[in-house]
Design a protein around this motif. Structure first.
Motif, PDB file in Angstrom:
ATOM      1  N   TYR A 185       0.835  -1.144   0.123  1.00 55.83           N
ATOM      2  CA  TYR A 185      -0.241  -0.021  -0.038  1.00 55.83           C
ATOM      3  C   TYR A 185       0.737   1.238   0.218  1.00 55.83           C
ATOM      4  N   GLN A 186       0.288   2.356  -0.644  1.00 56.99           N
ATOM      5  CA  GLN A 186       1.031   3.557  -0.709  1.00 56.99           C
ATOM      6  C   GLN A 186       0.580   4.545   0.354  1.00 56.99           C
ATOM      7  N   ASN A 187      -0.929   4.224   0.541  1.00 58.08           N
ATOM      8  CA  ASN A 187      -1.434   5.380   1.490  1.00 58.08           C
ATOM      9  C   ASN A 187      -2.368   4.508   2.387  1.00 58.08           C
ATOM     10  N   PRO A 188      -2.002   3.507   3.119  1.00 64.55           N
ATOM     11  CA  PRO A 188      -3.102   2.742   3.843  1.00 64.55           C
ATOM     12  C   PRO A 188      -3.750   3.195   4.843  1.00 64.55           C
ATOM     13  N   MET A 189      -5.023   2.961   5.074  1.00 65.92           N
ATOM     14  CA  MET A 189      -5.673   3.550   6.208  1.00 65.92           C
ATOM     15  C   MET A 189      -6.032   1.958   6.969  1.00 65.92           C
ATOM     16  N   VAL A 190      -5.677   1.891   8.426  1.00 70.08           N
ATOM     17  CA  VAL A 190      -5.625   0.750   9.116  1.00 70.08           C
ATOM     18  C   VAL A 190      -6.518   0.706  10.303  1.00 70.08           C
ATOM     19  N   THR A 191      -7.664  -0.258  10.532  1.00 71.60           N
ATOM     20  CA  THR A 191      -8.345  -0.290  11.725  1.00 71.60           C
ATOM     21  C   THR A 191      -7.900  -1.581  12.335  1.00 71.60           C
ATOM     22  N   LEU A 192      -7.957  -1.520  13.562  1.00 71.25           N
ATOM     23  CA  LEU A 192      -7.337  -2.580  14.590  1.00 71.25           C
ATOM     24  C   LEU A 192      -8.476  -2.901  15.513  1.00 71.25           C
ATOM     25  N   ILE A 193      -9.023  -4.239  15.316  1.00 75.11           N
ATOM     26  CA  ILE A 193     -10.062  -4.595  16.209  1.00 75.11           C
ATOM     27  C   ILE A 193      -9.613  -5.533  17.205  1.00 75.11           C
ATOM     28  N   GLY A 194      -9.619  -5.510  18.404  1.00 76.47           N
ATOM     29  CA  GLY A 194      -9.399  -6.159  19.431  1.00 76.47           C
ATOM     30  C   GLY A 194     -10.741  -7.077  19.672  1.00 76.47           C
ATOM     31  N   HIS A 195     -10.557  -8.575  19.648  1.00 81.07           N
ATOM     32  CA  HIS A 195     -11.647  -9.512  20.077  1.00 81.07           C
ATOM     33  C   HIS A 195     -11.308 -10.375  21.273  1.00 81.07           C
ATOM     34  N   THR A 196     -12.112 -10.643  22.043  1.00 83.47           N
ATOM     35  CA  THR A 196     -11.858 -11.668  23.144  1.00 83.47           C
ATOM     36  C   THR A 196     -12.671 -12.936  23.151  1.00 83.47           C
ATOM     37  N   ASP A 197     -12.589 -13.854  24.146  1.00 85.71           N
ATOM     38  CA  ASP A 197     -13.568 -14.848  24.166  1.00 85.71           C
ATOM     39  C   ASP A 197     -14.682 -14.645  25.249  1.00 85.71           C
ATOM     40  N   ARG A 198     -15.503 -15.380  25.648  1.00 83.82           N
ATOM     41  CA  ARG A 198     -16.429 -14.905  26.654  1.00 83.82           C
ATOM     42  C   ARG A 198     -16.000 -15.410  28.113  1.00 83.82           C
ATOM     43  N   LEU A 199     -14.791 -15.690  28.373  1.00 87.06           N
ATOM     44  CA  LEU A 199     -14.500 -16.107  29.646  1.00 87.06           C
ATOM     45  C   LEU A 199     -14.069 -14.978  30.408  1.00 87.06           C
ATOM     46  N   VAL A 241     -16.645 -15.872  16.611  1.00 79.67           N
ATOM     47  CA  VAL A 241     -16.522 -16.683  15.360  1.00 79.67           C
ATOM     48  C   VAL A 241     -16.985 -18.096  15.621  1.00 79.67           C
ATOM     49  N   VAL A 242     -16.741 -18.675  16.983  1.00 76.91           N
ATOM     50  CA  VAL A 242     -17.150 -19.981  17.172  1.00 76.91           C
ATOM     51  C   VAL A 242     -17.832 -19.977  18.460  1.00 76.91           C
ATOM     52  N   VAL A 243     -18.840 -20.962  18.694  1.00 81.30           N
ATOM     53  CA  VAL A 243     -19.665 -21.180  20.135  1.00 81.30           C
ATOM     54  C   VAL A 243     -19.196 -22.316  20.639  1.00 81.30           C
ATOM     55  N   CYS A 244     -19.003 -22.654  21.914  1.00 81.46           N
ATOM     56  CA  CYS A 244     -18.623 -23.746  22.327  1.00 81.46           C
ATOM     57  C   CYS A 244     -19.552 -24.223  23.439  1.00 81.46           C
ATOM     58  N   GLN A 245     -19.818 -25.262  23.781  1.00 71.94           N
ATOM     59  CA  GLN A 245     -20.655 -25.790  24.717  1.00 71.94           C
ATOM     60  C   GLN A 245     -20.245 -26.699  25.708  1.00 71.94           C
ATOM     61  N   THR A 246     -19.035 -26.989  25.881  1.00 77.40           N
ATOM     62  CA  THR A 246     -18.438 -27.850  26.750  1.00 77.40           C
ATOM     63  C   THR A 246     -18.339 -27.175  28.362  1.00 77.40           C
ATOM     64  N   ASP A 247     -18.197 -27.591  29.278  1.00 75.11           N
ATOM     65  CA  ASP A 247     -18.133 -27.058  30.670  1.00 75.11           C
ATOM     66  C   ASP A 247     -16.731 -27.299  30.959  1.00 75.11           C
ATOM     67  N   GLN A 248     -15.749 -28.178  30.502  1.00 75.79           N
ATOM     68  CA  GLN A 248     -14.547 -28.236  30.999  1.00 75.79           C
ATOM     69  C   GLN A 248     -13.766 -27.108  30.616  1.00 75.79           C
ATOM     70  N   VAL A 249     -13.188 -26.685  31.415  1.00 74.18           N
ATOM     71  CA  VAL A 249     -12.617 -25.310  31.535  1.00 74.18           C
ATOM     72  C   VAL A 249     -11.436 -25.226  30.372  1.00 74.18           C
ATOM     73  N   GLU A 250     -10.344 -26.299  30.541  1.00 79.53           N
ATOM     74  CA  GLU A 250      -9.427 -26.358  29.421  1.00 79.53           C
ATOM     75  C   GLU A 250      -9.852 -26.691  28.083  1.00 79.53           C
ATOM     76  N   GLU A 251     -10.782 -27.534  28.139  1.00 78.42           N
ATOM     77  CA  GLU A 251     -11.155 -27.684  26.685  1.00 78.42           C
ATOM     78  C   GLU A 251     -11.832 -26.576  26.131  1.00 78.42           C
ATOM     79  N   LEU A 252     -12.946 -25.802  26.907  1.00 83.72           N
ATOM     80  CA  LEU A 252     -13.461 -24.635  26.561  1.00 83.72           C
ATOM     81  C   LEU A 252     -12.643 -23.588  26.121  1.00 83.72           C
ATOM     82  N   LYS A 253     -11.518 -23.370  26.872  1.00 86.40           N
ATOM     83  CA  LYS A 253     -10.430 -22.237  26.432  1.00 86.40           C
ATOM     84  C   LYS A 253      -9.967 -22.544  25.253  1.00 86.40           C
ATOM     85  N   GLN A 254      -9.521 -23.930  24.984  1.00 91.86           N
ATOM     86  CA  GLN A 254      -9.168 -24.225  23.575  1.00 91.86           C
ATOM     87  C   GLN A 254     -10.159 -24.199  22.656  1.00 91.86           C
ATOM     88  N   CYS A 255     -11.230 -24.556  22.823  1.00 95.11           N
ATOM     89  CA  CYS A 255     -12.243 -24.364  21.952  1.00 95.11           C
ATOM     90  C   CYS A 255     -12.621 -22.853  21.420  1.00 95.11           C
TER      91      CYS A 255
END
Length: 275
Positions: A185-199, A241-255
């Protein structure tokens, strides 16, 4: 460029015959034929036109009020009334190819009783064709659509879990991104958008996503991108971007890992674009 002289006193006899012949044979509506008496002819040209290049002929449209027409074209050569309709007549000079002569064309605008344009007419088809060729601008060259790119970076690479300070691996990745964007790009306009999980809580996730987006902006600025051409915003857990149903903490974190991300939206700003 001087206007063509159609008729003058030295050519009175020939001119009168031509006028009478024209009146008898021409039936091109909506211009009624009129016989010009010899006493009305003087030493000046019979018709003097205005150069087409200074007239805004292409801007005359139906429903336009007479005041606006006069502002665009100036006063007409004459005004006549036919019933309750007003007719304005203009004489327009068009250049004749291959020389410095001009063709004077008669142009009529018919107004409704309320003073708005009802119709427009050229005396001859040749004049109408000339007007379309010379007064209608060529279509503007279409501007190319801005080049848009979205780069999605995993927050697990850029940051530690629940953190907003860039890791060394994250800094290296952003330096690479900055280098690629500067090359593309010669003259870029950039938008930075941060996202988190639901934990965690909604508010804490919103704040974390904002801090992460700002950390990315600072690093990209250090790597050569204009800080003033970048916008940082956090959207927390609102756009998963994903929805996870597990109740296992580590598994949920990975999902939920795909939800923890920073999106870099880039487009090329056109010259004169202030956005």
């Amino acid at each position: 460029m001087s206007p063509t002289r159609f008729l003058s006193v030295p050519n009175l006899v020939v001119g009168l015959v031509a006028i009478l012949s024209f009146s008898a044979n021409s039936a091109e509506s909506p211009f009624p034929d009129e016989i010009v008496q010899p006493t009305e002819l003087g030493t000046a040209p019979l018709r003097l036109g205005r150069d087409y290049s200074i007239l805004n002929l292409g801007n005359i449209s139906s429903e336009m009020p007479g005041s606006q027409v006069e502002a665009l074209l100036g006063p007409p050569a004459d005004r006549t009334f036919h019933g309750n309709l007003s007719h304005w007549h203009y004489n327009v000079n068009f250049p004749i190819a291959g020389g410095d002569s001009e063709l004077v064309c008669q142009y009529k605008i018919v107004f409704r009783p309320d003073g708005t344009v009802e119709s427009t007419h050229w005396r001859r088809h040749t004049c109408e064709n000339l007007a379309q060729t010379l007064t209608v601008p060529p279509p503007a060259e279409a501007k190319p659509e801005p080049k848009v790119q979205v780069v999605t970076l995993s927050a697990d690479i850029l940051f530690g879990f629940g953190e907003s300070e860039l890791t060394s691996q994250g800094k290296d990745r952003l330096r690479e991104v900055a280098e690629n964007l500067q090359a593309a790009y010669q003259n870029p306009m950039v938008t930075l958008i941060g996202h988190t999980d639901r934990l965690g809580s909604f508010d804490s996730n919103m704040g974390l996503s904002q801090r992460r987006a700002e950390a990315v902006r600072r690093q990209l600025a250090k790597s050569g991108l204009s800080n003033s051409a970048m916008i940082a915003e956090g959207r927390g857990e609102t756009e998963p971007v994903v929805v996870c149903q597990t109740d296992q903490v580590e598994e949920l974190k990975q999902c939920l890992q795909p939800n923890r991300r920073v999106e870099i939206e880039v487009f090329e700003r056109r010259v004169g674009d202030s956005s």
